[in-house]
Design a protein around this motif. Structure first.
Motif, PDB file in Angstrom:
ATOM      1  N   PRO A  14       0.649  -0.874   0.084  1.00 43.86           N
ATOM      2  CA  PRO A  14      -0.038   0.192   0.207  1.00 43.86           C
ATOM      3  C   PRO A  14       0.779   1.181  -0.109  1.00 43.86           C
ATOM      4  CG  PRO A  14      -0.052  -0.804   2.243  1.00 43.86           C
ATOM      5  CD  PRO A  14       0.186  -1.457   1.065  1.00 43.86           C
ATOM      6  N   ALA A 163      -9.530  -1.601   8.858  1.00 45.18           N
ATOM      7  CA  ALA A 163      -7.838  -1.097   7.885  1.00 45.18           C
ATOM      8  C   ALA A 163      -7.061  -2.554   8.145  1.00 45.18           C
ATOM      9  CB  ALA A 163      -7.887  -0.478   7.036  1.00 45.18           C
ATOM     10  N   TRP A 205     -10.814  -3.977   4.938  1.00 44.20           N
ATOM     11  CA  TRP A 205      -9.767  -2.882   4.347  1.00 44.20           C
ATOM     12  C   TRP A 205      -8.801  -3.501   4.038  1.00 44.20           C
ATOM     13  CZ3 TRP A 205     -11.553   2.956   3.110  1.00 44.20           C
ATOM     14  CH2 TRP A 205     -12.687   3.701   2.928  1.00 44.20           C
ATOM     15  N   THR A 208      -4.054  -2.190   2.867  1.00 39.56           N
ATOM     16  CA  THR A 208      -4.343  -0.133   3.009  1.00 39.56           C
ATOM     17  C   THR A 208      -3.731   0.404   4.050  1.00 39.56           C
ATOM     18  OG1 THR A 208      -6.736  -0.850   2.615  1.00 39.56           O
ATOM     19  CG2 THR A 208      -6.536   1.508   4.016  1.00 39.56           C
ATOM     20  N   ARG A 223      -4.007   3.822  -0.147  1.00 38.02           N
ATOM     21  CA  ARG A 223      -5.598   2.563  -0.324  1.00 38.02           C
ATOM     22  C   ARG A 223      -5.958   2.931  -2.274  1.00 38.02           C
ATOM     23  NH1 ARG A 223      -8.857  -1.321   0.580  1.00 38.02           N
ATOM     24  NH2 ARG A 223     -10.679  -1.253  -0.466  1.00 38.02           N
TER      25      ARG A 223
END
Ligand SMILES: Cc1cc2nc3c(=O)[nH]c(=O)nc-3n(C[C@H](O)[C@H](O)[C@H](O)COP(=O)(O)OP(=O)(O)OC[C@H]3O[C@@H](n4cnc5c(N)ncnc54)[C@H](O)[C@@H]3O)c2cc1C
Ligand SMILES: Cc1cc2nc3c(=O)[nH]c(=O)nc-3n(C[C@H](O)[C@H](O)[C@H](O)COP(=O)(O)OP(=O)(O)OC[C@H]3O[C@@H](n4cnc5c(N)ncnc54)[C@H](O)[C@@H]3O)c2cc1C
Ligand code: FES
Lengths: 579, 397
Positions: A14, A163, A205, A208, A223
């Motif tokens: 990420p 996340a 997510w 991320t 992200r």
């Protein structure tokens, strides 16, 4: 292959994902493929970490430092950045956080290679054009703590976003296999928790990175190659821990890595980085890795444990009373070492590592002084909490001088000094997965309540409270059994203590001689802590050094944590996430 | 660092930024016994961006058009200040990481380029080496500049240095000259006593024959009791810094209309700053960064120099700048014999050592090498009765 089609999905780190590969290219996880490293073909499996694939093929050197030293995977979890490689046009990408995709062209990061022309735009943009997501509860970190917090907040009716920087949820303890099916009961338990969270409607997510937190409760998130702001009602930070440095001469050599790094290669990707493995450190994780590698057929040279052999009956009994299952598991690890004839040297530690023609020569110091040779040396000398985000946001801390790190202050509900921001699990102190799970259940419910959802002290919350008390007692007993005979590494003046900027202990001592005292001014004088890991390793070494020389050390005396808590490519800031 | 605060000193210098350190060194060289007291507060000198500015910065021209005459009247000092940095580096036999690359101010529109044409003409009249580059010239001298840019002003007198290296060298030199540096000592107040001063600090009182106030934003409260109201502010500013890369950006780069400075240090790091705001963060004791400045400042950088989009930002920070009314506040404090002020003004790091030497000459009773009359603190003298209260957040710092 950059592209801006909405159907494309991001594939990688990420921090580095200014690229998205077309979904047509994405193969089945675990399927064999081939990538190029330094111009030579390397067999790999789709979805495994690039670090695992390279190590599996014997490529231990991933980058060259500014001074030309060789480095390889050290932390295996995205913290140290010694695994940096260039992939196609992207530079300085973490191999350990990047999944293998067919056709990747990889070279060592030179530290100073010139950047290439970007292929996506280079637009100027301001904050007001950045997308904002408004969940009720935002959970950061999808380990045991974060998963259980997300589930608990979701069950209370909140819209929950979870996340995590890693490719898959699970964190460290529940780290999942890259190929798919769980390999043992530990992964299986994690799989079930992840499934429950997804079924309950938690939005997860992965890939991320949450790299900043700003008033009142705005989080900056990278992200899918872009940036967005998450502005929840309440937030739960569950960032876990990373391994303590053991700064002995030779600890920066390729092939020297943390126990966790070797464990991740094995548990996620079934890869072993070399033939002969030496495992050294303090605590039960080292034995667990030894026993797992033995079962996998690797040659474990020895386990070097800095605690004396367990003998305190009281503590062992206290552990057994509070968590009998965990004690049995520990004994099983020990038995498997014994069966395989792997020596366990107690009250001993790694004093020095040197590269020789026959491998890494390890000088073992302490009760069982000797010299051993291995291809891979694992160092697992305990953990440090990943609390940088909390500290940078201004959450109040105190300094635990025994543990050598700042501890975030929390109330009984795990709320920090910042209203609406909760902190749970190993980022608050090293209490293990069971405590993380229990704190998650409690804090998740509290976070939902503070976000306006009515909760009513459910059965699971009462159970979690009981479990929390029990496992905090267990952890206390565990760490008194594992009380190390030496606490700090035997550094010499030429030992590198800042891996990133290659600053030696001697340079820091000269700065002290010159009259520099505060961590911040020593940093400015020596560049210690100015590198890409942001002082995560050298900060604690410096604190220990200052304390050892009689200077007052407190929660203010470390480096001030800075945003971004992990490096982010500038290009991402101008783009929205590619979904 | 000296341990115990002395009870007496010939000269006390308040403030240990580039100005205070340099003055202390010059005074010690001049034979004075010098004690330097620094609060350890946020300093511009330890948190600046290392640009050696010479041409007029568009940020100030835009924000404070009323200050343009003051800016222009002090413009001749900037090239001299840069030369002074060179001399100091040679004199200290140190490496400041200095590079005289010239500075580009880029334009994206014809309007902006016209503005630069007018600016360059005025600067040339005032003695600077400024010229206008068309796009084709840019392709030759600065190929890293992106396609959005249509032309630029190039000021040959500009460059950069590494403040970390420079601060450490200046500090070491001052100490070797005999300056006693006391860190973490906040000066609460100054009061006259006999022919000298009582310097009141958290760690006790020091009697001094002479006092130099080089405390940047902290100077205002110290001078207030003497009937001065300095027009200075504590201005928190943002800086982004990237990972190392091979050298690819030569110049110091600015924009004709938007706030930015962009340069690459000899260490390979790209430093992006130029006046984006931060928070004073008085409760936390140090300034904190804003998300808007990270995004706006860094994407503006990649808009001008597209290749930086591939670089990671590894750190951001905020420092406290001390803007004035457009020029420095330098020299004897009229009506208070033995008291001196040394506040450099805009691009104060560039001006720091030169200003320090001018004030040191006053303290030593010599005639300064430049006429510092125009920078006298006298312009801020107020009738004692009309003295306003200290600004709340300034005293919190
Ligand atoms: C490498 C390693 C291996 C370990 N293996 C074991 C083991 O096998 N057995 C055992 O009992 N204990 C193990 N531990 C100890 C382990 O930390 C805990 O027992 C347990 O995993 C803690 O759970 P947690 O949820 O608090 O943190 P973790 O499980 O560490 O989860 C934290 C998660 O937060 C994510 N994260 C952190 N910061 C950010 C951010 N800014 N943005 C997005 N995501 C973020 C991380 O990617 C991670 O997935 C290990 C620890 C480490 C470091
Ligand atoms: C982010 C940023 C970037 C900048 N970039 C540039 C640039 O690229 N080029 C350039 O030329 N200029 C730049 N500047 C401006 C420049 O840094 C300053 O003008 C310059 O450093 C001022 O130096 P100084 O010694 O006067 O003050 P400072 O360096 O600010 O030092 C003042 C000192 O006084 C101390 N102090 C204050 N009050 C007291 C008290 N009561 N008692 C004791 N001590 C006290 C403080 O602790 C501090 O150490 C920048 C400024 C900032 C904030
Ligand atoms: S090994 Fe990849 S970041 Fe440490």
């Amino acid at each position: 292959m950059p592209s801006d089609k909405a159907a494309d999905r991001p594939i990688t780190d990420p921090e580095g994902s200014t690229i998205a590969l077309s979904s047509a290219n994405a193969g089945r996880a675990g399927a064999r493929t081939e990538i190029a490293f330094e111009g030579a073909p390397v067999p790999a499996r789709i979805g495994e970490s690039l670090a695992s694939a390279l190590a599996g093929a014997g490529h231990l050197v991933t980058r060259n430092t500014a001074r030309g030293s060789e480095r390889g995977v050290f932390c295996g979890m995205g913290v140290c950045r010694d695994c940096l490689v260039d992939i196609g046009e992207r530079r300085n990408i973490r191999a350990c956080m990047t999944r293998v995709e067919p056709g990747m062209v990889v070279i060592r990061a030179g530290g100073e290679s010139p950047p290439r022309q970007p292929t996506n735009g280079s637009t100027f943009r301001q904050l007001d054009s950045v997308q904002v997501d408004h969940p009720d509860v935002f959970v950061i970190g999808a380990g045991p703590a974060g998963l259980s917090a997300a589930l608990s907040a979701r069950l209370a009716g909140a819209r929950v976003l979870l996340a995590d920087e890693r490719a898959k949820p699970g964190g460290q303890y529940f780290k999942q296999s890259s190929a798919g099916a769980p390999i043992d009961a530990q992964q299986e338990e994690g799989r079930r928790l992840i499934d429950r969270a997804i079924e309950a409607g938690v939005e997860i997510w992965s890939d991320t990175l949450v790299w900043g937190g700003f008033e009142p409760l705005d989080f900056a998130v990278n992200r899918a190659g872009g940036i967005l702001v998450v502005r929840p009602r309440t937030a739960v930070y569950a960032g876990g821990a990373y391994e303590k440095p053991w700064p002995v001469p030779g600890w920066t050599l390729p092939g020297v890595m943390t126990t966790g790094a070797a464990q991740t290669m094995w548990r996620s990707d079934r890869r072993v980085a070399g033939k002969r493995i030496l495992i050294a450190g303090n605590g039960p994780l080292n034995l667990q890795l030894a026993s797992e590698l033995i079962a996998g057929g690797a040659e474990v040279v020895a386990v070097v444990e800095s605690a004396p052999p367990p003998r305190s009956f009281m503590n062992a009994a206290r552990m057994a009373l509070n968590a009998p299952g965990l004690v049995v598991q520990g004994l099983r690890y020990l038995a498997s070492c014994r069966r395989a004839g792997v020596p366990v040297y107690y009250a001993s530690h790694v004093g020095e590592i040197a590269q020789t023609a026959s491998g890494l020569k390890v000088q073992v110091a302490g009760a069982q002084e000797r010299s051993l040779v291995a291809d891979i040396v694992c160092l697992g000398y305990g953990f440090l909490p990943s609390n940088e985000l909390l500290r940078a946001m201004g959450a109040r801390c105190s300094y635990d001088s025994g543990a050598g790190h700042a501890v975030v202050e929390r109330n009984g509900e795990c709320e920090t000094s910042i209203a609406g921001l909760f902190a749970i699990g190993d980022c608050t102190g090293l209490n293990g997965a069971r405590v993380a799970l229990a704190e998650g259940t409690l804090a998740g419910e509290a976070a939902a309540r503070h976000a306006g959802f009515s909760t009513s002290g459910t059965h699971s919350v009462r159970k979690a409270s009981a479990s929390l008390r029990r496992h905090r007692r267990f952890q206390k007993a565990l760490w008194s059994v594992y009380w190390p005979s030496v606490k700090t590494a035997p550094t010499s003046d030429d030992t590198i203590i800042c891996r990133c900027e290659e600053v030696s202990r001697g340079a820091v001592l000269s700065a002290l001689e010159e009259g520099y005292r505060a961590a911040g001014s020593i940093k400015q004088r020596t560049r210690l802590g100015m590198g890409h890991c942001q002082g995560r390793y050298c900060g604690t070494i410096l604190s220990a050094l200052l304390e050892h020389r009689g200077h007052q050390v407190d929660d203010q005396s470390g480096f001030a944590p800075r945003f971004p808590v992990k490096p982010i490519p500038i290009g991402c800031l101008a783009l929205d996430p590619a979904e | 660092m000296a341990k115990h605060l002395p009870r007496k000193a010939e000269v006390v210098v308040v403030g240990g930024g580039v100005v205070g350190l340099s003055i202390a060194g010059f005074l010690a060289e001049g034979g004075r016994e010098v004690v330097l007291l620094d609060a350890g507060g946020p300093a511009g000198s330890t948190a600046n961006a290392g640009s050696l500015h010479v041409q007029m910065q568009s940020r100030f021209l835009r924000m404070y058009p009323e200050q343009v005459p003051a800016l222009e009247s002090g413009l001749h000092l900037y090239p001299k200040a840069v030369d002074f940095w060179h001399d100091l580096e040679r004199k200290l036999n140190a490496d400041f990481g200095m590079k005289m690359t010239g500075g580009l101010m880029v334009a994206e529109t014809e309007d902006q380029l016209d503005f630069l044409r007018r600016k360059a003409a005025r600067e040339r009249a005032l003695g600077l080496d400024s010229e206008i580059l068309e796009r084709s010239d840019l392709d030759r001298v600065a190929p890293y500049i992106g396609p959005a840019v249509i032309g630029a002003e190039l000021c040959a007198n500009e460059g950069k240095l590494n403040p970390l290296q420079a601060n450490a060298a200046i500090r070491g030199w001052a100490q070797s000259c005999g300056v006693a540096i006391h860190d973490g000592v906040h000066v609460a107040a100054l009061s006259p006593q006999g022919s000298g001063f009582i310097v009141e600090t958290g760690g006790g009182k020091v009697h001094a024959d002479q006092v130099v106030i080089a405390a940047a934003y902290g100077s205002r409260t110290l001078l207030e009791p003497f009937g001065y109201e300095l027009a200075i502010e504590a201005e928190p500013l943002h800086v982004n810094i990237t990972e190392r890369a091979a050298p690819f950006i030569g110049h110091l780069v600015q924009h004709a209309e938007r706030p930015i400075t962009l340069k690459q240090f000899a260490s390979g790091h790209v430093v992006i700053g130029g006046g984006w705001p931060a928070n004073l963060g008085s409760e936390r004791g140090f300034p904190t960064v804003e998300l808007a400045s990270i995004i706006g400042n860094a994407t503006l950088a990649q808009h001008i120099v597209p290749t930086v989009s591939n670089l990671h930002i590894i750190r951001t920070w905020a420092g406290v700048n001390t803007p004035t009314d457009g020029k420095g506040i330098l020299g004897p404090v009229e009506g208070v014999p033995g008291l001196f002020a040394a506040i450099p003004g805009d691009a104060g790091y560039t001006l720091g050592p030169l200003c320090a030497s001018l004030v040191a000459e006053c303290v030593l009773g010599k005639k300064p090498a430049e006429d510092i009359g125009p920078y006298s603190p006298a312009r801020f003298r107020t009738p004692a009765a009309a003295r306003p209260k200290a600004d709340a957040h300034l005293s919190a710092l």
